[in-house]
Design a protein around this motif. Structure first.
Motif: not given
Length: 257
Positions: A71-78, A128-140, A117-125
């Motif tokens: 789901a995480g990769e599909e979300l990022v692609a969309a 994170m590369p996209e947030l590194v590119n933009t200097g972004g941030n994550l809030v849980a 838990v698992d969903g958060f892990v999949y999402l973060a994986r």
């Protein structure tokens, strides 16, 4: 609308669990502050209701089960297909299964763990590369149940302690890469997940008794704290779990009499 305004113009924000309650309030707060917002969840209609009235060029609704490994990769692609970037991710999707541990249905435990838990892990994986590119941030969105224990909440508390610990570890791993990771920890908040638990003054009394401000939380109480943590005003804050609980954790646990 938040009292203070934050500059999220030209930023792309992803909110999981954006169909109702806290997620919907967070999504609308970011939209009110100029961001383009992607809301995800398992049902399309409530997602559309969350962004109704906002310009379509600044919104995207995605039916997405974050508990699925892909789901995480599909979300990022969309998101990248429409907006080209991701600046802020709010991991809000979660469910509650309360009750005595020995009575907990094993399938319900697996579902709660998979989403919280698992969903958060999949999402973060995935993000994170996209947030590194933009200097972004994550809030849980964690919980006061991720900071201490509570009666009848052993399974739920286990998942939220995992969220809080994951946030702190991610902050350490990604701080030098320019990504901040934080969380908010609400106490009992009126949402669809707990409808019927505190709908009358009598039912709400045991919860209100533990809150310094003398009232239960609303989704609109949580959203401004998320905006602050995602904003440049919090640019030197990472690895923090912010209580947004009306003073619940100010108590030493004794009854208010």
């Amino acid at each position: 609308m938040t009292v203070n305004t934050y500059s999220f113009q030209d930023q792309v924000v992803v909110v999981t669990g954006g169909s109702h309650g806290i997620g919907r309030a967070i999504a609308r707060a970011f939209l009110d502050n100029g961001a383009s917002v992607v809301v995800t969840g398992r049902n399309l209609k409530p997602l559309e209701e969350s962004v109704a009235g906002y310009p379509g060029e600044r919104t995207l609704t995605l039916v997405n089960d974050i508990s699925e490994p892909a789901a995480g990769e599909e979300l990022v692609a969309a998101v990248k297909e429409k907006f080209g970037r991701i600046d802020v991710v709010v991991s809000n999707a979660g469910i509650v299964e309360a009750g005595d541990l020995v009575d907990m249905d094993v399938d319900k435990w697996h579902q709660m763990r998979a989403i919280n838990v698992d969903g958060f892990v999949y999402l973060a994986r995935a993000v994170m590369p996209e947030l590194v590119n933009t200097g972004g941030n994550l809030v849980a969105v964690s919980s006061v149940s991720g900071l201490g224990g509570d009666w009848g909440q052993a399974g739920y508390a286990a998942t939220k302690h995992a969220v809080s610990g994951f946030v702190r570890s991610l902050a350490l791993d990604y701080g030098e890469k320019g990504v901040r990771v934080n969380a908010v920890a609400p106490a009992f908040t009126h949402t669809r997940l707990n409808e019927g638990s505190a709908d009358t003054l009598e039912d709400a009394a045991p919860y209100v008794n533990r809150v310094a401000l003398g009232r239960l939380g609303q989704p609109e109480d949580i959203a401004p704290a998320v905006l602050f943590l995602a904003s440049q005003d919090a640019g030197y804050i990472t690895g923090h779990v912010l209580n947004v609980d009306g003073g619940t954790n100010a108590s030493n646990g004794q009854a208010h009499v």
